[in-house]
Design an enzyme around this catalytic site. Structure first.
Site: not given
Ligand code: IMP
Ligand code: MG
Length: 179
Positions: A43-44, A99-100, A103, A131, A152, A159, A165
């Site tokens: 949903k991000g 994507e939002d 990470d 990040k 975070f 969220d 959000r």
């Molecule tokens: P990844 O697979 O670790 O790259 O994570 C991606 C997802 O984790 C994003 O689409 C977010 O929904 C969530 N996420 C990662 N870091 C944060 C943060 O700092 N705040 C909120 N959601 C996060």
């Molecule tokens: Mg999330």
């Protein structure tokens, strides 16, 4: 009301709007003759996607996927689950994943491979936030709004336990909220 939970603002509403317009202009130039499919990762993405698509001047189509990687906390479980798949075929189409935040990269590298199997003409990634300090998977975005610190953050679609959000800026929560 929910503002009281925020310790610090990282990216203000104005900074975000300006950067989103720049990204939209860049994508408009790159995809002027490509009729891209923009695939939002729910949903991000929902706030960013709504603003970004209105800054794109091209014959873009919109679709969504829903995946889950995180539990109700701030650390990834590593497992990627497809909860909603695309509505249309992407074979020979130019796809931009929206994507939002990028990470660990686990979600996007899984998703990119998953969509790659459907033989699109191309796949690029557009993320509002990057990040890089936490990257585990070998992946980078083609369009990045802001690089962000290893903290975070919430707001503008992001969220914490499904909340915050709906803030129109991006910030960090007070430490006591995470308990
Ligand atoms: P990844 O697979 O670790 O790259 O994570 C991606 C997802 O984790 C994003 O689409 C977010 O929904 C969530 N996420 C990662 N870091 C944060 C943060 O700092 N705040 C909120 N959601 C996060
Ligand atoms: Mg999330």
């Amino acid at each position: 009301m929910i503002e009281k939970d925020i310790e610090r603002i990282y990216f203000s509403k104005e900074e975000i709007q300006k950067r989103v317009q720049e990204l939209g202009a860049e994508i408009s130039r790159d995809y002027a003759d490509k009729d891209p499919i923009l695939v939002g990762v729910l949903k991000g993405c929902f706030v960013f996607m709504a603003d970004l698509t209105r800054c794109i001047d091209a014959y873009a189509e919109i679709d969504f996927m829903a995946v889950s990687t995180y539990g109700n906390g701030t650390t990834t479980t590593g497992a990627v689950n497809i909860r909603k798949d695309l509505s249309y075929d992407i074979e020979n189409r130019h796809v931009i994943i929206i994507e939002d935040i990028l990470d660990s990269g686990v979600t996007l590298s899984y998703l990119r491979n998953y969509l790659m199997n459907r033989k699109p003409a191309s796949i690029k990634i557009c993320t509002l936030l990057d990040k890089p300090a936490r990257r585990k998977a070998d992946i980078s975005a083609d369009y990045v709004g802001f690089e962000c610190p290893n903290e975070f953050i919430v707001g503008y679609g992001l969220d914490y336990a499904e909340k915050y959000r709906n803030l129109d800026y991006i910030g960090v929560l007070k430490p006591e909220i995470y308990q």
